[in-house]
Design a protein around this motif. Sequence first.
Motif, PDB file in Angstrom:
ATOM      1  N   GLU A 117       0.851  -1.192   0.000  1.00 56.65           N
ATOM      2  CA  GLU A 117       0.000   0.000   0.000  1.00 56.65           C
ATOM      3  C   GLU A 117       0.885   1.240   0.000  1.00 56.65           C
ATOM      4  O   GLU A 117       1.789   1.371   0.826  1.00 56.65           O
ATOM      5  N   ALA A 118       0.626   2.131  -0.918  1.00 57.42           N
ATOM      6  CA  ALA A 118       1.306   3.422  -0.968  1.00 57.42           C
ATOM      7  C   ALA A 118       0.245   4.508  -0.985  1.00 57.42           C
ATOM      8  O   ALA A 118      -0.733   4.413  -1.735  1.00 57.42           O
ATOM      9  N   GLU A 119       0.428   5.520  -0.158  1.00 53.76           N
ATOM     10  CA  GLU A 119      -0.569   6.574  -0.050  1.00 53.76           C
ATOM     11  C   GLU A 119       0.103   7.940  -0.005  1.00 53.76           C
ATOM     12  O   GLU A 119       0.819   8.264   0.937  1.00 53.76           O
ATOM     13  N   GLY A 120      -0.101   8.707  -1.069  1.00 57.45           N
ATOM     14  CA  GLY A 120       0.370  10.092  -1.104  1.00 57.45           C
ATOM     15  C   GLY A 120       1.868  10.252  -0.979  1.00 57.45           C
ATOM     16  O   GLY A 120       2.344  11.222  -0.373  1.00 57.45           O
ATOM     17  N   LEU A 121       2.643   9.341  -1.576  1.00 54.89           N
ATOM     18  CA  LEU A 121       4.101   9.411  -1.440  1.00 54.89           C
ATOM     19  C   LEU A 121       4.668  10.615  -2.196  1.00 54.89           C
ATOM     20  O   LEU A 121       4.408  10.808  -3.384  1.00 54.89           O
ATOM     21  N   ARG A 122       5.487  11.375  -1.465  1.00 56.08           N
ATOM     22  CA  ARG A 122       6.202  12.503  -2.064  1.00 56.08           C
ATOM     23  C   ARG A 122       7.673  12.418  -1.689  1.00 56.08           C
ATOM     24  O   ARG A 122       8.024  12.114  -0.555  1.00 56.08           O
ATOM     25  N   LYS A 123       8.522  12.696  -2.684  1.00 60.72           N
ATOM     26  CA  LYS A 123       9.959  12.698  -2.442  1.00 60.72           C
ATOM     27  C   LYS A 123      10.621  13.690  -3.375  1.00 60.72           C
ATOM     28  O   LYS A 123      10.377  13.675  -4.581  1.00 60.72           O
ATOM     29  N   ARG A 124      11.459  14.562  -2.790  1.00 60.37           N
ATOM     30  CA  ARG A 124      12.159  15.581  -3.571  1.00 60.37           C
ATOM     31  C   ARG A 124      13.660  15.385  -3.400  1.00 60.37           C
ATOM     32  O   ARG A 124      14.151  15.103  -2.306  1.00 60.37           O
ATOM     33  N   PHE A 125      14.383  15.532  -4.501  1.00 62.31           N
ATOM     34  CA  PHE A 125      15.842  15.558  -4.471  1.00 62.31           C
ATOM     35  C   PHE A 125      16.288  16.916  -4.989  1.00 62.31           C
ATOM     36  O   PHE A 125      16.255  17.168  -6.200  1.00 62.31           O
ATOM     37  N   GLY A 126      16.668  17.793  -4.084  1.00 60.88           N
ATOM     38  CA  GLY A 126      17.022  19.157  -4.487  1.00 60.88           C
ATOM     39  C   GLY A 126      15.814  19.848  -5.091  1.00 60.88           C
ATOM     40  O   GLY A 126      14.763  19.968  -4.459  1.00 60.88           O
ATOM     41  N   THR A 127      15.944  20.270  -6.334  1.00 57.97           N
ATOM     42  CA  THR A 127      14.835  20.951  -7.013  1.00 57.97           C
ATOM     43  C   THR A 127      13.953  19.981  -7.799  1.00 57.97           C
ATOM     44  O   THR A 127      12.981  20.404  -8.418  1.00 57.97           O
ATOM     45  N   THR A 128      14.299  18.695  -7.780  1.00 60.82           N
ATOM     46  CA  THR A 128      13.546  17.696  -8.554  1.00 60.82           C
ATOM     47  C   THR A 128      12.502  17.015  -7.683  1.00 60.82           C
ATOM     48  O   THR A 128      12.834  16.423  -6.642  1.00 60.82           O
ATOM     49  N   GLN A 129      11.244  17.104  -8.102  1.00 64.55           N
ATOM     50  CA  GLN A 129      10.154  16.411  -7.412  1.00 64.55           C
ATOM     51  C   GLN A 129      10.035  15.026  -8.017  1.00 64.55           C
ATOM     52  O   GLN A 129       9.394  14.825  -9.043  1.00 64.55           O
ATOM     53  N   ALA A 130      10.672  14.038  -7.372  1.00 63.48           N
ATOM     54  CA  ALA A 130      10.700  12.684  -7.932  1.00 63.48           C
ATOM     55  C   ALA A 130       9.345  12.004  -7.812  1.00 63.48           C
ATOM     56  O   ALA A 130       8.920  11.291  -8.729  1.00 63.48           O
ATOM     57  N   LEU A 131       8.680  12.179  -6.672  1.00 65.56           N
ATOM     58  CA  LEU A 131       7.333  11.639  -6.468  1.00 65.56           C
ATOM     59  C   LEU A 131       6.445  12.767  -5.976  1.00 65.56           C
ATOM     60  O   LEU A 131       6.840  13.539  -5.095  1.00 65.56           O
ATOM     61  N   ASP A 132       5.236  12.825  -6.517  1.00 62.74           N
ATOM     62  CA  ASP A 132       4.334  13.936  -6.207  1.00 62.74           C
ATOM     63  C   ASP A 132       2.938  13.413  -5.888  1.00 62.74           C
ATOM     64  O   ASP A 132       1.985  13.647  -6.611  1.00 62.74           O
ATOM     65  N   GLY A 133       2.852  12.640  -4.786  1.00 64.56           N
ATOM     66  CA  GLY A 133       1.552  12.143  -4.350  1.00 64.56           C
ATOM     67  C   GLY A 133       1.167  10.802  -4.933  1.00 64.56           C
ATOM     68  O   GLY A 133       0.001  10.589  -5.298  1.00 64.56           O
ATOM     69  N   VAL A 134       2.103   9.880  -5.024  1.00 61.63           N
ATOM     70  CA  VAL A 134       1.855   8.564  -5.637  1.00 61.63           C
ATOM     71  C   VAL A 134       1.090   7.670  -4.670  1.00 61.63           C
ATOM     72  O   VAL A 134       1.485   7.501  -3.510  1.00 61.63           O
ATOM     73  N   SER A 135       0.014   7.062  -5.157  1.00 60.40           N
ATOM     74  CA  SER A 135      -0.786   6.133  -4.364  1.00 60.40           C
ATOM     75  C   SER A 135      -1.159   4.921  -5.211  1.00 60.40           C
ATOM     76  O   SER A 135      -1.501   5.066  -6.386  1.00 60.40           O
ATOM     77  N   PHE A 136      -1.082   3.738  -4.623  1.00 59.31           N
ATOM     78  CA  PHE A 136      -1.595   2.524  -5.255  1.00 59.31           C
ATOM     79  C   PHE A 136      -1.648   1.420  -4.210  1.00 59.31           C
ATOM     80  O   PHE A 136      -1.065   1.533  -3.122  1.00 59.31           O
ATOM     81  N   GLN A 137      -2.357   0.353  -4.536  1.00 56.80           N
ATOM     82  CA  GLN A 137      -2.494  -0.802  -3.654  1.00 56.80           C
ATOM     83  C   GLN A 137      -2.346  -2.072  -4.482  1.00 56.80           C
ATOM     84  O   GLN A 137      -2.792  -2.130  -5.633  1.00 56.80           O
ATOM     85  N   VAL A 138      -1.724  -3.086  -3.887  1.00 57.25           N
ATOM     86  CA  VAL A 138      -1.539  -4.360  -4.567  1.00 57.25           C
ATOM     87  C   VAL A 138      -2.097  -5.474  -3.684  1.00 57.25           C
ATOM     88  O   VAL A 138      -1.579  -5.713  -2.586  1.00 57.25           O
ATOM     89  N   PRO A 139      -3.158  -6.160  -4.111  1.00 56.29           N
ATOM     90  CA  PRO A 139      -3.669  -7.296  -3.328  1.00 56.29           C
ATOM     91  C   PRO A 139      -2.633  -8.405  -3.220  1.00 56.29           C
ATOM     92  O   PRO A 139      -1.788  -8.572  -4.105  1.00 56.29           O
ATOM     93  N   ALA A 140      -2.706  -9.152  -2.146  1.00 57.10           N
ATOM     94  CA  ALA A 140      -1.784 -10.275  -1.950  1.00 57.10           C
ATOM     95  C   ALA A 140      -1.908 -11.283  -3.084  1.00 57.10           C
ATOM     96  O   ALA A 140      -3.002 -11.563  -3.577  1.00 57.10           O
ATOM     97  N   GLY A 141      -0.754 -11.818  -3.521  1.00 61.24           N
ATOM     98  CA  GLY A 141      -0.742 -12.836  -4.558  1.00 61.24           C
ATOM     99  C   GLY A 141      -0.958 -12.321  -5.963  1.00 61.24           C
ATOM    100  O   GLY A 141      -1.293 -13.102  -6.857  1.00 61.24           O
ATOM    101  N   ARG A 142      -0.739 -11.036  -6.181  1.00 56.81           N
ATOM    102  CA  ARG A 142      -0.948 -10.438  -7.501  1.00 56.81           C
ATOM    103  C   ARG A 142       0.352  -9.806  -7.999  1.00 56.81           C
ATOM    104  O   ARG A 142       1.316  -9.624  -7.263  1.00 56.81           O
ATOM    105  N   VAL A 143       0.356  -9.443  -9.278  1.00 56.01           N
ATOM    106  CA  VAL A 143       1.497  -8.751  -9.885  1.00 56.01           C
ATOM    107  C   VAL A 143       1.042  -7.366 -10.319  1.00 56.01           C
ATOM    108  O   VAL A 143       0.085  -7.231 -11.090  1.00 56.01           O
ATOM    109  N   LEU A 144       1.733  -6.338  -9.812  1.00 55.23           N
ATOM    110  CA  LEU A 144       1.500  -4.976 -10.274  1.00 55.23           C
ATOM    111  C   LEU A 144       2.661  -4.566 -11.161  1.00 55.23           C
ATOM    112  O   LEU A 144       3.823  -4.614 -10.741  1.00 55.23           O
ATOM    113  N   GLY A 145       2.369  -4.191 -12.392  1.00 58.17           N
ATOM    114  CA  GLY A 145       3.380  -3.632 -13.270  1.00 58.17           C
ATOM    115  C   GLY A 145       3.388  -2.120 -13.139  1.00 58.17           C
ATOM    116  O   GLY A 145       2.332  -1.490 -13.175  1.00 58.17           O
ATOM    117  N   VAL A 146       4.564  -1.543 -12.955  1.00 56.15           N
ATOM    118  CA  VAL A 146       4.699  -0.092 -12.860  1.00 56.15           C
ATOM    119  C   VAL A 146       5.480   0.385 -14.070  1.00 56.15           C
ATOM    120  O   VAL A 146       6.638   0.005 -14.269  1.00 56.15           O
TER     121      VAL A 146
END
Length: 322
Positions: free
Chosen positions: A7-36
């Motif tokens: 489970e990912a909810e509202g992930l944000r990560k910045r490196f200097g002036t670069t916004q690498a993640l800007d509110g990433v959210s998703f969920q993966v049920p057990a026993g499944r494959v999520l392609g990103v």
Amino acid sequence: MTSYAIEAEGLRKRFGTTQALDGVSFQVPAGRVLGVLGPNGAGKTTAVRILATLLRPDEGSARIGGLDVVRDAARVRRTIGLTGQYASVDEDLTGMQNLLLIGTLLDLSRRDARRRAGELLEWFDLADAASRPAGTYSGGMRRRLDLAASLVGRPAVVFLDEPTTGLDPAKRDAMWDVVRTLVGEGSTVLLTTQYLEEADQLADEITVIDHGRVIAHDTPGGLKRQAGNRTLTVVPVDAADAPVVQSLLAAVSGDEPQELPDGGSSVPVADERALATTVAALADRGIAVSELSLHLPTLDEVFATLTQTPTSSPTTSKEFAA
């Protein structure tokens, strides 16, 4: 109630002036494959590193099997396996010694560690090279050893960050079988990849990330339906019927059909109803066909539509290592 392994909810990560993640959210049920999926620099690897406890998010939260990746990082690490984009094996150790070292770090008994190492070396076609230093391995062999190392502890959740980059097509197919086996044994897999066919073959659902944001999430088929028109193709048995087929397809779609080298015609259509309409029209005219098909857009076309990226870019790697 659905059990989510990731489970990912509202992930944000910045490196200097670069916004690498800007509110990433998703969920993966057990026993499944999520392609990103996403272009280079979209934030895929940053998300994986946060989920694998290697980075702390600036904002948001993530859980693996209900465990918070920040507060419960040590416990999370014991439940996951991670293969990064580049092989990280110890080149001074043999293949067997690399896997035994991981087993020791995971507190396996010497006997269990050796048994598991043997299984994985066979599984990844490395048994004949087990006693050789990893530094003598080809790039593809080191890659496979790195993948094997991530599975020593039989992890419940496996992160595969572009796992088949650098593998030749045969080894890539073998890796697909590994992923299917992992899921069959109950693991949950998050797979980032630049090979769109790979996501199409393996993923139950796909999340597309661009500029640090989730821009689409659906099953592979659902994404293809979002991307636009289907293509209807008809090849008549009798070439003399080709003009009638073209006229029929033009009436069904409202577009000018494209002539094909085999004497058939194809045309974009809005939805699946065009197929039934075409079948009925062909039957009314007594036209026999050798091919009648309705195709969704390819995942390459979906990717290009969603990210405005040329379809060749995600799959341009031509460098293979045995």
